[in-house]
Design a protein around this motif. Structure first.
Motif, mmCIF file in Angstrom:
data_model
loop_
_atom_site.group_PDB
_atom_site.id
_atom_site.type_symbol
_atom_site.label_atom_id
_atom_site.label_comp_id
_atom_site.label_asym_id
_atom_site.label_seq_id
_atom_site.Cartn_x
_atom_site.Cartn_y
_atom_site.Cartn_z
ATOM 1 N N VAL A 290 -36.742 -23.716 -4.375
ATOM 2 C CA VAL A 290 -35.610 -23.615 -3.189
ATOM 3 C C VAL A 290 -34.642 -22.516 -3.571
ATOM 4 N N ILE A 291 -34.860 -21.400 -2.645
ATOM 5 C CA ILE A 291 -33.725 -20.570 -2.735
ATOM 6 C C ILE A 291 -32.840 -20.341 -1.504
ATOM 7 N N PRO A 292 -31.616 -20.704 -1.562
ATOM 8 C CA PRO A 292 -30.688 -20.460 -0.510
ATOM 9 C C PRO A 292 -30.464 -19.052 -0.089
ATOM 10 N N PHE A 293 -30.206 -18.797 1.204
ATOM 11 C CA PHE A 293 -29.960 -17.719 1.946
ATOM 12 C C PHE A 293 -28.901 -17.804 3.032
ATOM 13 N N MET B 108 -34.052 -9.939 -7.238
ATOM 14 C CA MET B 108 -34.097 -11.620 -7.622
ATOM 15 C C MET B 108 -35.267 -11.932 -8.156
ATOM 16 N N PHE B 109 -36.464 -11.560 -7.580
ATOM 17 C CA PHE B 109 -37.466 -11.946 -8.404
ATOM 18 C C PHE B 109 -37.735 -11.577 -9.705
ATOM 19 N N VAL C 270 -26.033 -14.358 -7.186
ATOM 20 C CA VAL C 270 -26.286 -14.214 -5.911
ATOM 21 C C VAL C 270 -26.685 -12.536 -5.472
ATOM 22 N N PHE C 271 -27.863 -12.529 -4.979
ATOM 23 C CA PHE C 271 -28.255 -11.134 -4.735
ATOM 24 C C PHE C 271 -27.897 -10.728 -3.334
ATOM 25 N N GLU C 272 -27.412 -9.139 -3.258
ATOM 26 C CA GLU C 272 -27.136 -8.793 -1.818
ATOM 27 C C GLU C 272 -27.011 -7.442 -1.884
ATOM 28 N N ILE D 277 -29.676 -15.645 -2.052
ATOM 29 C CA ILE D 277 -29.611 -14.058 -1.684
ATOM 30 C C ILE D 277 -28.836 -14.031 -0.248
ATOM 31 N N LYS D 278 -27.986 -13.148 -0.069
ATOM 32 C CA LYS D 278 -27.202 -13.078 1.274
ATOM 33 C C LYS D 278 -27.149 -11.667 1.756
ATOM 34 N N GLY D 279 -26.989 -11.669 3.216
ATOM 35 C CA GLY D 279 -26.580 -10.307 3.784
ATOM 36 C C GLY D 279 -25.333 -10.259 3.806
ATOM 37 N N PRO D 280 -24.852 -9.097 4.584
ATOM 38 C CA PRO D 280 -23.401 -8.616 4.278
ATOM 39 C C PRO D 280 -22.548 -9.532 4.990
#
Ligand code: NAD
Length: 413
Positions: A20-23, A351-352, A322-324, A88-91
């Motif tokens: 499960v990866i939250p985004f 992230m991978f 947290v990747f961005e 992982i998140k957007g701006p």
């Protein structure tokens, strides 16, 4: 149903086949680039085989969270990142106004994501202001919690600023001009060592040959100078078998890595390092820096290889990340489907790598590199790239998907 990534007792991640990866899609251009990136990630995972898939879990932060929950960073979102470990998140837009916190800063502080990690490499034929951008292949580990970014500041004429000035005069005999604002620059041994430790581990795990400590210790002896000394200390005490200092390398080994040693630890004064990244980038690989130097050098390096649209990043703590993309939410471009999704796609590749799916990461980078070589690129690159064709954000995404497909069929891995 997906499962959570867990942490093994030795600190490494245990990634199930269907994590499960939250985004967070993000504000402004976030949904445009996230929609494209997610398709790329899903296809790259599917093509990599092994029965793997991602169970994406949307969590809320920023403007959407404010609209739906009255809070830009709901506790439930933080809890999900803690539980699932990798997100992982957007701006996210930081609303301009008094007292409104930056969600990005709050995220880093609350989850103690103490390293801001930014790999910088060149994807030809992206336009670059330097003659040999292909020589740049570095990864920046920037300390994320200390230094002049610690948020300890008082405005000019405040009682606190006056009190600090009086104390400074008492302790040092030095007078600070009365009309000064005051900021405090703390750099700790523990904060430095956990960051340098992460950089050294990364370098060893990825076969890199040097870690450079970048500091301004000639002037700020007990903060930046401390960073240098404590960095060397952690290399010596915890990685003494595998590392050698640059000084010893030349004094004792004639510049050749002795048997058993894998990594050279060196240091550079920050201002000289800004010259070095332009003049001799090939001599540097992993960089570890205090917060302010790290902030400047990350953007300078991103510019050398073509700017923000190509710059991925991550904020990493102990077994949590947290990747961005490095860029912001560019509100003027929101919803137009025109911006470059490469930075968030490359953040996904990081992230991978982080979760141990290096094969997926390699696929993504290769497909992206081949897509850019077609010169069918988004406006930010097209406006400077000769013989290019400008495409929409989603069209560029389709080109990446095609290359993912082709690479698989051609058995190019
Ligand atoms: P920005 O990165 O949004 O935009 C700067 C310039 O880069 C603009 O000209 C924009 O068009 C261009 N740009 C950015 N991303 C691009 C992409 N993917 N493709 C093509 N061009 C791109 O920076 P800003 O204008 O200073 O900030 C806008 C908002 O974003 C602010 O609210 C700021 O606080 C926020 N921000 C968020 C983050 C984050 O979430 N990590 C980082 C930086 C800024």
């Amino acid at each position: 149903m997906g499962e959570a990534i867990t942490l093994r007792p030795d600190g490494t991640l245990n990634t199930p086949k269907n994590p499960v990866i939250p985004f967070v899609p993000g504000d402004g251009i976030g949904p445009d680039i996230w929609g494209v990136a997610r398709k790329v990630f899903d296809q790259a995972v599917a093509k990599s085989g092994g029965g793997r898939s991602i169970d994406w879990l949307e969590i809320y932060a920023g403007e959407k969270a404010l609209r739906e929950f009255g809070d830009t960073l709901p506790e439930a979102s933080l809890e999900a990142i803690r539980k699932f470990r990798v997100a992982i998140k957007g701006p996210l837009t930081t609303p301009v106004g008094k007292g409104i916190r930056s969600v990005n800063v709050a995220l880093r502080r609350t989850l103690d994501l103490y390293a801001c990690v930014r790999p910088v490499r060149y994807f030809p034929p992206v336009p670059s202001p330097v003659r040999h951008p292909e020589l740049v292949d570095m990864i920046v580990f920037r300390e994320n919690t200390e230094d002049v970014y610690a948020g300890i500041e008082w405005p000019k004429d405040s009682p606190e600023a006056r009190e600090v000035m009086a104390l400074v005069e008492k302790l040092s005999g030095k007078r600070i001009r009365e009309d000064s604002g005051i900021g405090i620059k703390p750099i700790s041994r523990s904060g430095t060592q956990r960051l340098v430790r992460m950089a050294i581990r990364y370098a060893l795990d990825h076969g890199k040959t040097s870690v450079t400590l970048v500091h301004k210790g000639n002037i700020m002896k007990f903060t930046e100078g401390g960073f240098r000394a404590w960095g060397y200390e952690v290399a010596e005490t915890e990685f003494g078998e595998e590392t050698i200092t640059e000084e010893r390398l030349w004094k004792e080994a004639g510049g050749v890595l002795p048997q058993g040693k894998k990594l050279v630890i060196k240091d550079r004064i920050a201002d000289a390092m800004f010259q070095q990244i332009l003049l001799q980038p090939e001599e540097y690989s992993v960089l570890a820096l205090p917060n302010l130097n790290g902030d400047y050098i990350s953007d300078a390096l991103a510019a050398q290889v073509g700017g923000l649209g190509m710059a991925p990043g991550a904020n990493i703590g102990e077994g949590i990340a947290v990747f961005e993309a490095t860029h912001g939410s560019s509100p003027k471009d929101a919803g137009k489907n025109i911006v470059n999704p490469s930075a968030v796609i490359l953040s996904g590749a990081m992230m991978f790598d982080y979760i141990g799916w290096g094969d997926v990461a390699t696929r993504i980078r290769k497909a992206l590199a081949e897509s850019i070589e077609t010169r069918h690129v988004t406006f930010d690159l097209a406006k400077q790239m000769e013989n290019s064709t400008q495409v929409l954000c989603s069209e560029f995404g389709d080109i990446v998907l095609e290359h993912l497909e082709k690479c698989w069929l051609g058995n190019a891995w």
